[in-house]
Design an enzyme around this catalytic site. Structure first.
Site, mmCIF file in Angstrom:
data_model
loop_
_atom_site.group_PDB
_atom_site.id
_atom_site.type_symbol
_atom_site.label_atom_id
_atom_site.label_comp_id
_atom_site.label_asym_id
_atom_site.label_seq_id
_atom_site.Cartn_x
_atom_site.Cartn_y
_atom_site.Cartn_z
ATOM 1 N N ASP A 74 0.889 -1.483 0.014
ATOM 2 C CA ASP A 74 -0.111 0.487 -0.205
ATOM 3 C C ASP A 74 1.091 1.015 0.116
ATOM 4 O O ASP A 74 0.289 2.311 0.125
ATOM 5 C CB ASP A 74 -1.290 -0.142 0.909
ATOM 6 C CG ASP A 74 -0.455 0.198 3.096
ATOM 7 O OD1 ASP A 74 0.667 -0.288 2.619
ATOM 8 O OD2 ASP A 74 -1.305 -0.332 3.554
ATOM 9 N N SER A 75 2.225 1.252 -0.480
ATOM 10 C CA SER A 75 3.264 1.993 -0.376
ATOM 11 C C SER A 75 2.502 2.783 -1.444
ATOM 12 O O SER A 75 3.125 4.109 -1.977
ATOM 13 C CB SER A 75 4.291 1.576 -0.363
ATOM 14 O OG SER A 75 4.824 1.023 -0.705
ATOM 15 N N ASP A 113 -1.912 -6.474 -0.723
ATOM 16 C CA ASP A 113 -1.375 -5.802 0.771
ATOM 17 C C ASP A 113 -2.834 -5.669 1.037
ATOM 18 O O ASP A 113 -3.649 -4.860 0.211
ATOM 19 C CB ASP A 113 -1.050 -4.599 0.738
ATOM 20 C CG ASP A 113 -0.257 -4.163 2.092
ATOM 21 O OD1 ASP A 113 0.283 -4.893 2.568
ATOM 22 O OD2 ASP A 113 1.022 -3.380 2.163
ATOM 23 N N LYS A 143 -1.122 -9.701 2.702
ATOM 24 C CA LYS A 143 -0.110 -8.937 3.538
ATOM 25 C C LYS A 143 -1.129 -8.116 4.508
ATOM 26 O O LYS A 143 -1.562 -7.236 3.738
ATOM 27 C CB LYS A 143 1.163 -8.538 3.660
ATOM 28 C CG LYS A 143 1.490 -7.314 4.928
ATOM 29 C CD LYS A 143 3.306 -6.983 4.867
ATOM 30 C CE LYS A 143 3.209 -5.964 3.362
ATOM 31 N NZ LYS A 143 2.608 -4.875 5.112
ATOM 32 N N GLU A 145 -1.486 -5.766 8.557
ATOM 33 C CA GLU A 145 -0.852 -5.057 9.673
ATOM 34 C C GLU A 145 -1.178 -5.721 11.406
ATOM 35 O O GLU A 145 -2.058 -5.414 10.679
ATOM 36 C CB GLU A 145 -0.520 -3.434 9.673
ATOM 37 C CG GLU A 145 0.161 -3.092 8.051
ATOM 38 C CD GLU A 145 0.431 -1.576 8.200
ATOM 39 O OE1 GLU A 145 -0.304 -0.657 9.079
ATOM 40 O OE2 GLU A 145 0.866 -0.587 7.207
ATOM 41 N N GLU A 211 9.229 -4.260 10.871
ATOM 42 C CA GLU A 211 9.723 -2.984 9.723
ATOM 43 C C GLU A 211 9.584 -1.854 10.922
ATOM 44 O O GLU A 211 9.569 -1.882 11.807
ATOM 45 C CB GLU A 211 8.778 -1.732 9.268
ATOM 46 C CG GLU A 211 8.681 -0.092 8.371
ATOM 47 C CD GLU A 211 7.968 0.166 7.878
ATOM 48 O OE1 GLU A 211 7.029 -0.720 7.401
ATOM 49 O OE2 GLU A 211 7.746 1.208 7.415
HETATM 50 O O1 KIV Z 1 3.595 -1.306 1.672
HETATM 51 C C1 KIV Z 1 4.522 -1.349 1.593
HETATM 52 O O2 KIV Z 1 5.937 -0.934 0.676
HETATM 53 C C2 KIV Z 1 5.389 -2.119 2.744
HETATM 54 C C3 KIV Z 1 6.332 -2.464 3.151
HETATM 55 C C4 KIV Z 1 7.496 -1.025 3.068
HETATM 56 C C5 KIV Z 1 7.033 -3.588 3.759
HETATM 57 O O3 KIV Z 1 4.097 -2.366 4.027
#
Ligand code: KIV
Length: 294
Positions: A74-75, A113, A143, A145, A211
């Site tokens: 989600d970056s 994510d 993934k 959090e 992280e």
């Molecule tokens: O969204 C993302 O890119 C991440 C990484 C920084 C692990 O969660």
């Protein structure tokens, strides 16, 4: 008595040498990497790289370069969609870009994510969102959090047959309460991080991102867990390392966090190319005769 091979000297171990054809990076297999391959890599003590990707063409470059795991993170909010944080990214946006990354790759395991708001309500919402990413985008894993607070979500998704990567330490979706600070400093915070790591593993996750966690603490988590740790700003002892691709390629503007190593200057290269094109157009040098169609 076992026979010594011609190259083996007396006293040398007869333990089999690691099969390099199975290596995650540099391996020979053309099939998609699976979470079982990552488990086996931890058992072999093999480290592996993970990069983020948000589009098919960039992902195809990383796939051809042998990157075994890609995260459609989600970056993308900051690095691709022009938001200030990851918070506004929607599951629709994630599904669209994750599908593109899957289409652009043949070998890498693609992890999608779960976006902010798509799993916090509880396990059923989390499973619905994860199922959507698997069915509509074709990702091989998701993934999310949170450690202890996400235990039930991870468990239900894994029980349904979808592999989950956890993410603890700094969790950017909580920026409004947590800020962007190193996590796990001090005895109490370190104990919480260890509890979070165990909660993620006990819930059935196949790996966990650490992280912005002090190096010694990340090393301890890596020793304790049997699942691989994927570090970002968490030191060299993690089983794997992840970087945001626009950061490590020098495309993201501004100052980078200390943990980012810059491997290229794409912003410089692209800016130079754009200016050269503009000057050619303004000066009449492009298109030249060889670019004309008759
Ligand atoms: O969204 C993302 O890119 C991440 C990484 C920084 C692990 O969660």
């Amino acid at each position: 008595m076992t026979q010594l091979s011609a190259a083996q000297k007396p006293g040398q171990s007869s333990a089999p040498t690691p099969d390099s054809s199975k290596a995650l990076y540099g391996g020979k297999s053309n099939r998609r990497i699976t979470v079982r391959d990552l488990t086996a890599a931890k058992e072999r003590g093999e480290k592996w790289p993970m990069l983020t990707a948000y589009d098919a063409m960039t992902a195809s470059v990383f796939d051809e370069s042998g990157i075994p795991v890609m995260l459609v993170g989600d970056s993308m909010g900051n690095c691709h969609l022009g938001y200030d944080t990851t918070v506004p990214v929607t599951l629709d946006e994630m599904t669209l870009l994750a599908a593109a990354v899957v289409r652009g790759t043949r070998r890498a395991l693609i992890v999608g994510d779960l976006t902010f708001g798509s799993y916090q309500e509880g396990p059923v919402q989390a499973l619905r969102s994860a199922t959507r990413l698997v069915k509509e985008a074709g990702v091989g894993a998701v993934k999310l959090e949170g450690g202890e607070r996400s235990h039930e979500q991870i468990k239900l998704i894994v029980d349904a047959g979808i592999p989950v990567m956890g993410h603890i330490g700094l969790t950017p979706q909580s920026v409004n309460t947590m800020g962007y600070r190193v996590q796990g400093r001090g005895e109490e915070a370190a104990q919480q991080l260890l509890r979070d790591a165990k909660a993620v593993q006990d819930a059935g996750a196949f790996a966990v991102v650490l992280e912005l966690v002090p190096e010694e603490l990340a090393a301890e988590v890596t020793r304790i867990l049997h699942i691989p740790t994927v570090g970002i700003g968490a030191g060299v002892e993690c089983d794997a390392q992840v970087l945001v691709w626009t950061d490590m390629m020098g495309l993201t503007p501004g100052r980078m966090p200390r943990f980012v190593k810059q491997y290229a200057d794409l912003r410089g290269v692209m800016g130079d190319a754009a200016r050269a094109f503009a000057e050619d157009v303004v000066g009449g040098a492009f298109p030249a005769a060889e670019h004309a169609v008759h």
